[in-house]
Every structure is written in C-alpha cells, then in structure tokens.
Design a protein around this motif. Structure first.
Motif: not given
Lengths: 506, 576
Positions: A362-363, A374-375, A378-380, A428-430, B55, B59-62, B64-65, B103
């Motif tokens: 998560f940069e 940005l959206m 971004h896989l974790a 664990a996220s992803g 999302r 893409e739940p990981v979104t 985090g971003t 996430v």
C-alpha cells in the motif's frame, strides 16, 4: 409415454403411468441424501432418458436441501429433454409447506416453465389449494415463516425463509454486475433486519454476533454464487428445523409441529444457496490451466490441518489423510475432490489467474498520478521474500486413475525454520478470502456444518471433536463423497450452511 | 502529540468533505482512549474516503491504497503520528465485509512497519466474531510485527472495546461516554424516524365496518424504511411504560415492518403477541388470554380513535385486561403523545389527520383504491399530479434556468419550489424506491444543476440513503456556457480545475451517474450534463426528473425516467 415434449402440460399422466423403474418413491422424512440414493438406483438400471416421477405422495417431511436437489435434477432433465413429473404429498401439511416456501414458483424461476408442466393431471388442482397449516401464530420463527397480513404488493416476502430467485428474464448467464452485483447485499440486508436479528439472537446458540450470519455467511455465499461461470439462476432458501415447539406460556398453542411435519432429528437453521453454474472444481481447474489459484503466502496461523476422507457412492473408502491448508498446489493434475476442498482455503480464487497483479504494498501515492491510477488493482502482495518452499509428502493428491498418491507436487511452506522476518511478510488481504471467512464462521464461530454439493462431489466439513482432533492433530474433519459417472453430475453448486439452534445445543 | 482521523464510507462513490459533527466526534474520542491527546492535536482535515461496492467485492485490497493515500494527505510533511482513528461506524455492518477488515489489519501492519503510526482506533458498526478470521489475524499481530510496538483498539457503537497490544495497554472503560458521543454524532433513531414519514397521495379508503360506511382520503401517511428505528423506539417505550405487561395485542395491517419488529421483540422477551383479529375471532384464544395479566395494545396508526375504541371495547368484552398505555406508529392527533378516553397514546411520530372526502371525486371517476400499506406505483397518478399542480400557484420559468440560446422560457408552469416544499419527501421517496428496486448500477452518484429545487430533491434523497450518496452540483452558468459552445466542456473544465465539483468528478471515474432535474423541457440541460459525464469517463446511466414536458425526446442517448409525463415541450428557436 416416452416422448420428449417438455414444454406443455401432460394432462394424460397419472401415477399409474409410471412403473417401478420410472419412479423415485420418496416416503417419510426426505433429505437430499434420500433423493440421491434413489437416483443412484434409478440411473443404475437404465439410461434415465424416459419419463421420471418424483413421487412425494407418502412424504412426511421434506428438507429444503432436498427441494433444491429436486430443482437441480428437474432443470438438468428438462434441458436434456427428459420428462420429469412431481407427485404432490398426500399430507396437507407437507403440501402447505411446499406452498408457503414457494417451491412451485422456485421451480418455474429456475427452469423457465410453469410448475404445472411437471404435475400429474390429478395434482393440478393443488396449485389453487388454500394453505391452512401456517398461521403466523406462535414464536418469532412462526411469525417469520408466515405473515397473515401480507399482501401481494408488499416489498417483503410472505415467508422470510421462502425461495428467493435471481435470474435474467432472457435466461442468459448471470454476470456479476447491476442487479446481480447487488444481490449479495440485497439478501444479506434482509438477514440484517432488526426482526430477524432478534429472532436469531433468541433462537441461535452461542455468543457469536448474529450479524455475522448476514455480514459473512449470506453475503459471501451469494457473492460466490453470483461469480460462478455460466450460472443462470441463483436461489436462496432457508428454514429453522425444529423437533418440537419451544413451549413457553407466553407463546400459547399453535398448530402442532407434527402436523407441520417437523419430524427432523437435527435442530438447526439451514441456509441453502444454489446456483446452476459450472461446478466449483471445474471452475478452479480451468483457472489452474491459466496460472496459480493461490494468491499469496498465507500467515501460518490462518492455516489449519484437516482430516479428509474420500469415499465412493457406495461408501467405500478411497482415501484418508490429513491436508494442510498451507500446502501450495503446483500440480495441474490435482484430483477434483481436492480442488473442491481447496475452494474453502484462504487465498484460493479463480480470479488470480485472470489478472497480473502489481506487486506493490500500500504505497504512498505519487502525488502527480491521477487518482484513477491509484485505484487500479493493488493486490496485497507485500514485497515479501519468496517463501522458502520445500516438498513434503502431505495432503492427498490423487491421480485421475483414482489411486491416492503422496503429494510430491504439493509444496509446503517451511514453518520449522521459524523465520520471523519471513512470517511477518505474510498478510491476509487479497482475493480468495470470502469462502474461507464463510467456512471459518460456520465452523468455528457457530460450531456448525458446511455442506457443498457440486458436480460429482459432496463435501461435508465440521470441527473435529476432541478425541479426533488429538489423534490426528487436526482442527476439522471433512468427508467427500464421489458420485459415479453414471449418475448425472449435480447441476451447479449448492452450499448448505447448517447452524445449530439453542435447543440443539442444550 | 498528534493524531489523524479517516472516515471510510463503503458503497459510496467519490469523496466529500468530512462533516463537522464527525470531526468533533473524532476529536472527543481521541482523549478518551489516549489521555495524552487533545482535540487540538488533530492533524489535517481530510475528506471522507470511500470504497465503492464493486471494489469492496472484487478488490477489497483497494481499501489499503485508499487508506494510505488519505493518511498521507493528513499527515502532510510529518513523518509520523501518535494515533490514527479509522472510522467505519457510519456504514451498515453488512457492508464491512470480512475481507475488507483483513485489508484494514494488513494496512495497519504495513503502517507500523513503515513507522508512520503505531496506535490505531478502529470505530466499527459492530465487533467481528471472536473466532472469525479478522480476530485471528489481530490475535497474531505479534507474529506479523515482531519488532514493533502497536496498539489496535476496536470500538463498537455501544462503546464496547477490544484491544490488541503487546504491552497490555489497559483500555479505559468508555462505554457510556462513547455511546453518548456516537449518538450525538450520528442522528438518533427518534430524529431519523421523523424524517422517514411520508405523506403519500392516492385514493385511500377508511372502513368503518360497524357503521357500515367508508370514507375516502387523498393522503395516507407511511413510515418508509425505518425498521431499525422502530425497533429501538419500541424497546425504549416498553422499558419506560410497559414493563409489567405479559404481551401485546396488535393491529398492524398497514405496517409490515412494524409487525415484524414487534413479533421478534415479543419473542425475544417471551411475551405473548397476538393479532387483535385472531383474538376476536377465536373464543378459545380469547379465553386463554383472559387468564393472563395486562396486555398492551399496539396499532399502526391512531386516526379518529374509532378503531382504537372498537378494539378496546371488543377485547374488554372478552375479559382481556388492557394496559392504559397504547403504542401507535403514527399518531394523527397532531402530537406524538395524546389521549383517547382514559388511554394514553404514544406514537413514534405525529401527523395531522387527513381530511375525509364527503363526496369523493376519485370514486366518481372510478379510480382504483390505493393500499395504505404498500405503494405499487413507481410513477405519479395523473389525478395526483394535477391536483398538486392546481393546489399551488403557477409561475413563469426562472429566466436563469432557461437555455435562452435554444428556446423560450415557459410563461406559466407549476411552482415547483412550493410543490417540493410540501411534497418533496414523497417525491424523493418515489425516486428512492425506483432506484432501490435495482434500476441503477451498483456504484453511482447523483449529478444535477446547482439550483435550489433540484438541490432540495437530492437533499431529501440523501436522507433516504442515510447520507451514503455522493451528490455533485454543477453551477448553472457553467452549463449555459457549455451549451453555447455545443456541449464542449474543455474550456470550462480548464478554468474550473480547482473547483469542488470538478475535483469530485475526477474522483468518480469508472462509476455511474444519475442526472437529476426537476423537469425536462427540451433535454438540453440533460444532454449537456451527459456530455460532461462522458468527458470525465463517467457513464450517465439515467436521467430522472419529476415532470417530463418532452416525453419521447432523446436525451443524449441516456435512458430517462420521469415520475410524470406531461406533454408540453419547450418552444425552440429556429436556427438561422
């Protein structure tokens, strides 16, 4: 008889038209297993292409999963242009159960033709028969099962637990967008209503937050169904199965349960979510052809050991052993039963192979980059060192000839090295955590049982009891039944979530 | 000392400014949990962040971003902060999927590793199960963060906390304070339910069976989408008034949500709950109930009091003992609390009694009777539209809203401002129902000309959506400029890049938008807004107006829906 006109009412069909070999006689308490056992006998003696009568005349009690099983079978046979008929139960209370749970409408919704097309001439009058068994009087469950003040214009259902169907009017495959993307929330929102939450809190055992049924179980089960390839219909149905009425002076007398046909030996809330899409194992196998189906290394503390028993339809043991969730699958020749089991593992998803993940944490955003960028996915996968893999003979790996093999192709993370830096990079996220969260909630939170019927397999998984747990050093035990090829594959995927109620636990 | 707060809205497209009441809420919570922090230690004012449903599902990981981005905005040049509040408490609990929580935990791990923050307070709409996946992850943070210090505190709306920390940081008991702060920051059930009463128009009928007569009404009050509020208020009423009753007898034919709430409430407390109709029709049941103690009466509505009196008489004749307190959903006496003979009536909300028609014109016209309990129509009936239009003055169209280069303004149109003042909630309820029934993509927002009438529609719509609806208001002068330039938005956007509405639209790419307006006369405003959306890579999935004066006219290829079609298109200027 023997014609393949599946599109019209067959006014000449009577019970007597069906010989012993063309009739699935189902009497007493009928569960999905009973239907499948009888189906095995039926298909065992012929091709099954002739007309078939599902004879419920002597049914005393029908489990909701058995109804779903019937619908899946009727759909399969309808598409194969094979005639199927449904003989109504003689017992009024059981017929009323079918009506109050809207089984006739569910059949029509799933197959796209009126239910009357499946009825014998003598049974057609049952379609207009008024139901008299359910009054809505009694406790909160009775009230949810039947609302006597309900009107057809109502937004809410007459019976909270009745069949709810999602399908496209043109009967094309469902895609996870629009109203179907909305479906998981629509169903879970119903289960999060104050009235159902209060009833769940009153009748379910344990101190687990009852909101978890809506938030995790319903949401993840339906969203899983929505994403199954080629699914054209999704149905959700549920029922509180009760052996006897909770007799409180305040609740008064109601129609007795024996009259309602509640002759069941398990007291539980059962929730069935069915879709007619491609089977889970096939979906994962197809994904496996394109790439990995496990997204990332999972923290070891999220992975469990499962005692697995694979049996054939006759009950003969084909494999028995322990599978570790942290095993990494690398072989494409993995047994389908294993793939079905893996669908419940953390981080397993067919979606992995469909995209190329950006391997970034998560940069902090580049301030100059547009937000849209940005959206983007971004896989974790955190910038982790590649896990130290070593081959170990664990888990079951069965080749297509059906002989169990030690899992040479299955790799396992090294936990023994206890490389804390490595472990700390596991997050664990992803993708692939939805069904896993569902499994964990059913089994660990609610101490329930999860059933999956899909393609040629039936899987039952629950928490292993103490002695078993110690003996095998496992958390769960899982039984998988493999059905023979001469029985048609189960149409689609059925998840049954069985959660014990207060009475069952006492 | 420093802290930041991030509000996350799930299922809402785009972002918006964080509301002052939420800022205050966060400022007050920080010192409760970390006494060294003061409200003034808060860094930056962030926008509420949102993750849309698509999302959150795929893409739940979104998330985090989004969190990382928001945190960077808040802390600015600073390298680290002492505490971060992540507020998910405004969302329904069902929207906070377990994968999203995972996430969030991973994001916390990453931030701890980066050293930007080590203490996190996560405000949730409910606590996840103790044997669930998220809890397992939190219980094992020490394995993920072996060399770090961290504090993670989960807080439920009740003020219940769950803390995860290697230092066994004792969390003070904040139940009462948090519960009160939460109530202050989020609209209370009593207030919310007042905004959810709808005065519907139609052809309603009240039956007086004993007198063998019926009366028609043009209005009917309806409590829409407020089961949660009713549950809360029922519980409160019961605790205050009816602790001694053994059960409830109810007549809730016109309020399905209320009867479900009441039945489950009774079940949870082992109270007897019976329909008054059943009691009156079943002598055995009546006999049985007469042996018990007091019963409370619950009705969906108190109108003239005739029905209540009848119920009291019937039940008393059957020997059933009744409490003197009666609960009703809607009290039409004009007050929430009133009296009916010796009975005290408490309502969830008050309303004024609708006039009953002596000679019903709708009956004479043969119009079907409307159902008090359900509204089967998505559109407005002609009778209702015309009577509303005739009840209010007619005015000339505001000159600023007329696309003068295209056509002429109307000399006379219904005064929509006063119509919306009186019927706005009903009209927005209609729109909400239309949208709720799946006529929209999953993630969407509303765009409309920044004018008072359309703003009043979307303000009301916001209330039905519990605030989780992004609304972008486009200044009319910009629309007019663009229309004159052939709907080319380039030049307007180049000069308005810093404007809020442009920033909002920039954040909304890849979602769907619903264009809303009061009426459509020629389709020019809608076409212009559709062009703007397409320019911003946003799909205009629909155009919605109250009245369409130009039905059938193309609106830039956007599917359109009006509550009422009334053919009277704008007179257009012919091109030279």
């Amino acid at each position: 008889m023997g014609t393949s006109d599946t599109t019209s009412i067959h006014t000449d069909m009577q019970r007597a038209s069906f010989g012993h070999n063309a009739c699935l006689y189902l009497a007493g308490t009928i569960r999905a297993d009973d239907i499948e056992r009888r189906l095995g006998q039926y298909y065992g003696v012929g091709t099954g292409s002739g007309p078939l009568l599902l004879d419920f005349t002597d049914a005393e009690y029908i489990d909701i999963a058995a109804l779903v099983n019937c619908i899946a079978l009727m759909l399969h046979r309808y598409e194969a242009k094979q005639l199927t008929f449904f003989a109504h139960p003689a017992k009024k209370a059981v017929r009323d159960f079918l009506q109050v749970w809207r089984f006739p409408e569910a059949v029509s919704d799933a197959i796209g033709v009126p239910f009357s097309n499946f009825l014998l001439a003598n049974d057609l009058h049952y379609l207009n028969e008024p139901q008299t068994t359910y009054t809505g009087r009694g406790d909160g469950i009775d009230a949810l099962e039947y609302d006597p003040d309900w009107s057809p214009q109502s937004d809410s259902p007459r019976n909270f637990f009745e069949f709810l169907s999602f399908f496209k009017q043109d009967r094309q495959a469902i895609s996870p967008e629009g109203q179907f993307l909305y479906a998981p929330r629509r169903v879970s929102r119903r289960w999060a209503e104050p009235s159902i939450l209060e009833v769940l809190a009153t009748h379910m055992s344990g101190d687990s937050p009852k909101e978890e049924i809506a938030r995790i179980l319903i949401f993840e089960a339906v969203s899983n169904a929505v994403r199954h390839p080629s699914a054209r219909v999704i149905q959700v149905v549920s029922k509180f199965e009760r052996k006897f009425h909770k007799k409180s002076p305040a609740h008064g007398s109601d129609t007795s349960h024996s009259e309602k046909g509640w002759a069941t030996n398990k007291e539980a809330l059962r929730i069935c979510v069915w879709d007619d899409g491609e089977s889970i194992d096939m979906t994962l196998r197809n994904a496996l052809e394109l790439g990995p189906i496990q997204a990332f290394p999972i923290p070891p503390f999220l992975c469990e050991r499962i005692f697995v028993q694979l049996r054939d339809f006759e009950g003969n043991k084909k494999y028995e052993g322990v599978v570790d969730e942290s095993d990494r699958l690398t072989s494409r020749s993995v047994h389908s039963a294993r793939l079905l089991l893996m669908s419940l593992f953390p981080g397993v998803s067919r979606a992995i192979s469909q995209r190329v993940p950006q391997v970034k944490p998560f940069e902090d955003p580049d301030e100059t980059a547009p937000r849209k960028k940005l959206m983007e996915g971004h896989l974790a996968q955190i910038t982790a060192p590649k896990p130290n893999l070593e081959a170990e003979g664990v888990g079951f790996e069965i080749s297509y000839d059906g002989k169990p093999q030690l899992g040479k192709e299955i790799e396992k993370h090294s936990e023994k090295k206890n490389d804390i830096n490595q472990i700390s990079s596991y997050l664990a996220s992803g993708p692939g955590m939805g069904l896993y969260a569902l499994r964990r909630t059913v089994l660990d939170q609610f101490q329930g049982t999860l059933f999956i019927r899909s393609g040629r397999y039936r899987l039952i998984i629950e928490v292993a009891h103490d002695a078993f747990r110690k003996q095998y050093n496992v958390r769960y035990k899982c039984k998988i039944t493999e059905y023979p090829k001469w029985i048609p594959s189960f149409r689609g995927n059925l998840l049954i979530l069985q959660l014990p109620t207060l009475c069952a636990r006492q | 000392m420093s802290f930041v707060s991030l509000e996350i809205l799930i299922g809402s497209a785009g972002y918006r400014r964080i509301e002052p009441r939420i800022v205050n809420f966060h400022n007050n919570i920080a010192p409760l949990l970390f006494p060294n922090l003061m409200p003034g230690d808060r860094l930056g004012l962030t926008h509420s962040c949102s993750i849309d449903h698509r999302r959150s599902l795929y893409e739940p990981v979104t998330l985090g971003t989004i969190l990382s981005e928001a945190l960077s905005h808040c802390i600015g040049e600073k390298n680290d902060i002492d505490m971060c509040i992540v507020d998910l408490s405004s969302n329904p609990f069902i929207s906070v999927r377990e994968p999203l929580l995972l996430v969030l935990v991973d994001w916390i791990v990453v931030e701890c590793k980066k050293g930007r923050c080590n203490s996190f307070v996560v405000l949730l709409p409910g606590l996840p199960g103790e044997r669930g996946v998220t809890t397992r992850q939190l219980n094992n943070l020490s394995q993920l963060l072996p060399d770090s210090r961290w504090d993670v505190i989960l807080v439920a709306p009740s003020g219940e906390t769950r803390a995860y920390s290697p230092s066994a940081h004792a969390v003070p008991n904040i139940r009462t304070q948090y519960f009160n702060l939460f109530k202050e920051a989020h609209d209370s059930a009593d207030n919310r339910i007042k905004k959810k009463i709808v005065r519907r128009l139609g052809h309603f009928r009240t039956l007086y069976p004993r007198e063998g007569r019926s009366k028609c009404r043009q209005y009917s009050f309806y409590l829409h989408d407020c089961a949660e509020e009713m549950g809360y208020m029922l519980s409160k009423w019961w605790e205050e008034k009816e602790g001694d009753c053994v059960g409830v007898l109810y007549d809730l034919k016109n309020n399905p949500s209320f009867r479900h709430v009441l039945r489950s409430f009774a079940d949870a407390r082992s109270l007897r709950a019976e329909r008054i109709t059943d009691v009156c029709q079943d002598p055995e049941l009546a006999k049985e109930l007469s042996r018990f103690g007091l019963f409370a009466l619950v009705l969906d509505v108190l109108d003239s009091g005739t029905t209540l009196r009848q119920h009291i008489e019937d039940l008393s004749n059957l020997g059933i003992k009744l409490s003197k307190n009666v609960l009703v959903g809607i009290n039409k006496s004009g007050h929430v609390d009133s009296a009916c003979d010796e009975f005290r009536v408490n309502g969830f909300v008050s309303a004024t009694r609708e006039a009953e028609e002596e000679k019903c014109i709708q009956c004479q016209l043969g119009l079907a009777i409307s159902d008090d309990a359900e509204d089967p129509y998505l559109k407005i009936r002609s009778y209702d539209m015309l009577s509303v239009a005739l009840e209010h003055p007619w005015v000339s169209e505001p000159i600023l809203e007329v696309p003068g280069h295209i056509g002429y303004g109307y000399d006379l149109i219904p005064d929509f401002t006063s119509i919306l003042r009186e019927h706005g909630r009903w009209l927005s309820y209609k729109i909400h129902r239309f949208l709720k029934e799946g006529n929209c993509p999953d993630d969407w927002f509303v765009v409309h000309p920044n004018e008072p009438d359309s703003s009043s529609i979307t303000d009301s719509l916001q209330e039905w959506c519990n605030g989780a609806l992004a609304v972008v208001r486009i200044p009319r002068p910009e629309i007019t400029k663009t229309q004159e330039a052939g709907n080319d938005w380039d030049s307007v956007l180049s000069t308005a890049a810093e404007e809020d509405w442009v920033e909002q639209l920039n954040s909304l790419s890849d979602t769907g938008a619903l264009i809303v307006d009061v009426f459509n006369a020629s389709g020019s405003t809608a076409r212009s807004l559709a062009a703007l959306l397409r320019h911003m890579k946003i799909v205009p999935f629909g155009y919605f107006c109250l009245v369409n004066f130009a039905p059938g006219r193309d609106i830039g290829g956007v599917p359109n829906f009006a509550l009422y079609d009334w053919y009277n298109p704008r007179k257009l200027k012919t091109k030279a």
